[in-house]
Motif scaffolding. Structure first.
Motif, mmCIF file in Angstrom:
data_model
loop_
_atom_site.group_PDB
_atom_site.id
_atom_site.type_symbol
_atom_site.label_atom_id
_atom_site.label_comp_id
_atom_site.label_asym_id
_atom_site.label_seq_id
_atom_site.Cartn_x
_atom_site.Cartn_y
_atom_site.Cartn_z
ATOM 1 N N PRO A 1 2.599 38.590 2.763
ATOM 2 C CA PRO A 1 3.510 39.639 2.620
ATOM 3 C C PRO A 1 2.967 40.988 3.353
ATOM 4 C CG PRO A 1 3.053 38.595 0.602
ATOM 5 C CD PRO A 1 2.164 38.051 1.625
ATOM 6 N N GLU A 2 4.112 41.684 3.941
ATOM 7 C CA GLU A 2 3.623 42.847 4.710
ATOM 8 C C GLU A 2 4.328 43.993 4.127
ATOM 9 O OE1 GLU A 2 5.013 42.267 8.718
ATOM 10 O OE2 GLU A 2 2.872 41.190 9.312
ATOM 11 N N GLU A 3 5.250 44.181 3.322
ATOM 12 C CA GLU A 3 6.242 45.211 2.976
ATOM 13 C C GLU A 3 6.970 45.098 1.804
ATOM 14 O OE1 GLU A 3 9.347 48.475 4.839
ATOM 15 O OE2 GLU A 3 8.833 46.806 6.104
ATOM 16 N N TYR A 4 6.721 45.859 0.939
ATOM 17 C CA TYR A 4 7.812 45.705 -0.310
ATOM 18 C C TYR A 4 8.897 46.430 -0.253
ATOM 19 C CZ TYR A 4 8.906 45.140 -5.365
ATOM 20 O OH TYR A 4 9.184 44.754 -6.473
ATOM 21 N N LEU A 5 10.015 45.927 -0.492
ATOM 22 C CA LEU A 5 11.485 46.208 -0.167
ATOM 23 C C LEU A 5 12.095 46.459 -1.499
ATOM 24 C CD1 LEU A 5 12.232 44.277 2.960
ATOM 25 C CD2 LEU A 5 11.396 46.647 2.789
ATOM 26 N N THR A 6 12.476 47.455 -2.021
ATOM 27 C CA THR A 6 13.157 47.954 -3.430
ATOM 28 C C THR A 6 14.724 47.896 -3.292
ATOM 29 O OG1 THR A 6 11.305 49.494 -3.888
ATOM 30 C CG2 THR A 6 13.628 49.441 -5.092
ATOM 31 N N GLY B 1 22.218 39.222 -11.671
ATOM 32 C CA GLY B 1 22.515 40.703 -11.910
ATOM 33 C C GLY B 1 21.360 41.512 -11.886
ATOM 34 N N ASP B 2 20.228 41.023 -11.528
ATOM 35 C CA ASP B 2 18.795 41.631 -11.178
ATOM 36 C C ASP B 2 18.908 42.372 -10.042
ATOM 37 O OD1 ASP B 2 16.247 42.659 -11.549
ATOM 38 O OD2 ASP B 2 15.272 40.788 -11.233
ATOM 39 N N GLU B 3 17.752 43.648 -9.862
ATOM 40 C CA GLU B 3 17.956 44.176 -8.396
ATOM 41 C C GLU B 3 17.287 43.217 -7.646
ATOM 42 O OE1 GLU B 3 16.991 48.473 -8.528
ATOM 43 O OE2 GLU B 3 16.670 48.360 -10.485
ATOM 44 N N SER B 4 17.671 43.456 -6.462
ATOM 45 C CA SER B 4 17.206 42.489 -5.290
ATOM 46 C C SER B 4 16.011 43.042 -4.579
ATOM 47 C CB SER B 4 18.387 42.144 -4.432
ATOM 48 O OG SER B 4 18.827 43.338 -3.867
ATOM 49 N N ASP B 5 14.788 43.171 -5.216
ATOM 50 C CA ASP B 5 13.642 43.741 -4.718
ATOM 51 C C ASP B 5 13.131 42.305 -3.797
ATOM 52 O OD1 ASP B 5 13.881 45.803 -6.367
ATOM 53 O OD2 ASP B 5 11.747 45.746 -6.905
ATOM 54 N N ARG B 6 12.578 42.620 -2.762
ATOM 55 C CA ARG B 6 11.918 41.495 -1.943
ATOM 56 C C ARG B 6 10.695 42.214 -1.120
ATOM 57 N NH1 ARG B 6 15.386 39.372 -4.351
ATOM 58 N NH2 ARG B 6 17.110 38.326 -3.635
ATOM 59 N N VAL B 7 9.935 40.926 -0.867
ATOM 60 C CA VAL B 7 8.968 41.417 -0.090
ATOM 61 C C VAL B 7 9.047 40.753 1.438
ATOM 62 C CG1 VAL B 7 7.099 41.691 -1.610
ATOM 63 C CG2 VAL B 7 7.578 39.346 -0.779
ATOM 64 N N LEU B 8 8.780 41.441 2.421
ATOM 65 C CA LEU B 8 9.168 41.324 3.764
ATOM 66 C C LEU B 8 7.683 40.325 4.115
ATOM 67 C CD1 LEU B 8 10.473 41.083 6.501
ATOM 68 C CD2 LEU B 8 9.174 42.914 7.055
ATOM 69 N N THR B 9 7.891 39.142 4.358
ATOM 70 C CA THR B 9 6.615 38.264 4.872
ATOM 71 C C THR B 9 6.593 37.486 6.161
ATOM 72 O OG1 THR B 9 6.869 37.456 2.329
ATOM 73 C CG2 THR B 9 5.683 36.139 3.994
#
Length: 260
Positions: free
Chosen positions: A131-136, A149-157
């Protein structure tokens, strides 16, 4: 049969089948799949990666990726969907890796939900990506069967294609754990935050966030916010995820090191 047959897709009928497969996996109507056949056709025609996994002539997995930044070095893998537990996802990623290397690329990036333990284990341990970056809330709220229905937080990997093909040694993620602090602990199914000032910290995940979304939306929300604050905060400060311990905890080094 040793494994699925992986090949690039080129015909409109193949893209339509892949689109329907994505709709089934994500629990969507076939009129609103995650990726349409038309988009796959355009990406493929422009020289990007669109591939399918076949078993006995039946499509059981598919992956779509396109060239990303930095130009001429990176492939961004937008979506991969496959039947679970049969090595199909791994076969697709290895095929994608060879495709990228044949074109002189040095890394593949993608995003994934940091709360899903099996995805974290697959990406970090089986592939050796980082993982390099947390994307809210990267895609906003998502109403499909997976995201619930959850918020789509992702990590850029990022997956370094210049590294050896061998994945992490079993003990790698355990380096330094004797002195690690739990920045986020799974305490009876609920997130419990702790000190995050040690050189190495652990960030636990819930046992099954997808089931939790269906059974206890409040607890799922608490986990989303806790991981966002803890893991997202650490990555924003320049900390590095170096492994995934015991299939449930991110291992994070707060002090940058020269070794990957």
């Amino acid at each position: 049969m040793n494994g699925p047959e992986i090949r690039e897709l080129h015909a409109m009928e193949e893209f339509a089948t892949a689109s329907r497969l994505y709709a089934r996996i994500w629990g969507r109507d076939t009129t609103s799949p995650p990726v349409s056949a038309e988009v796959m056709r355009a990406l493929s025609h422009a020289g990007n990666y669109v591939a399918g996994a076949y078993e006995d002539g039946r499509l059981i997995g598919a992956s779509v990726a396109f060239f990303g930044d930095p130009i001429a070095t990176t492939l961004h893998s937008h979506i991969t969907g496959a039947a679970m537990g049969r090595g199909i996802g791994l076969a697709l990623k290895l095929h994608q890796r060879q495709w990228a290397l044949a074109r002189g690329l040095k890394r593949i990036t993608w995003t994934y939900d940091p709360l899903i333990r099996r995805n974290a284990h697959f990406n970090l341990v089986k592939l050796g990506a980082r993982p390099e970056e947390y994307l809210t809330s990267f895609y906003g709220a998502m109403e499909d069967a997976i995201n619930g229905g959850d918020e789509s937080d992702r990590v850029l990997t990022a997956w370094d294609l210049t590294a050896p093909t061998e994945t992490l040694a079993p003990g790698y993620a355990s380096v330094g754990l004797a002195d690690a602090a739990h920045a986020l602990r799974n305490h009876g199914g609920r997130p419990e935050t702790g000190p995050a000032d040690a050189a190495t910290v652990l960030v636990d995940l819930p046992d099954d966030i997808e089931a939790l979304r269906r059974q206890d939306a409040g607890a799922a929300r608490a986990w989303r916010l806790a991981v966002r604050h803890t893991l997202g905060g650490l990555l924003a400060e320049g900390a590095r995820v170096i492994g995934f311990h015991d299939r449930r905890s991110y291992v994070v080094h707060r002090t940058p090191t020269s070794a990957a």
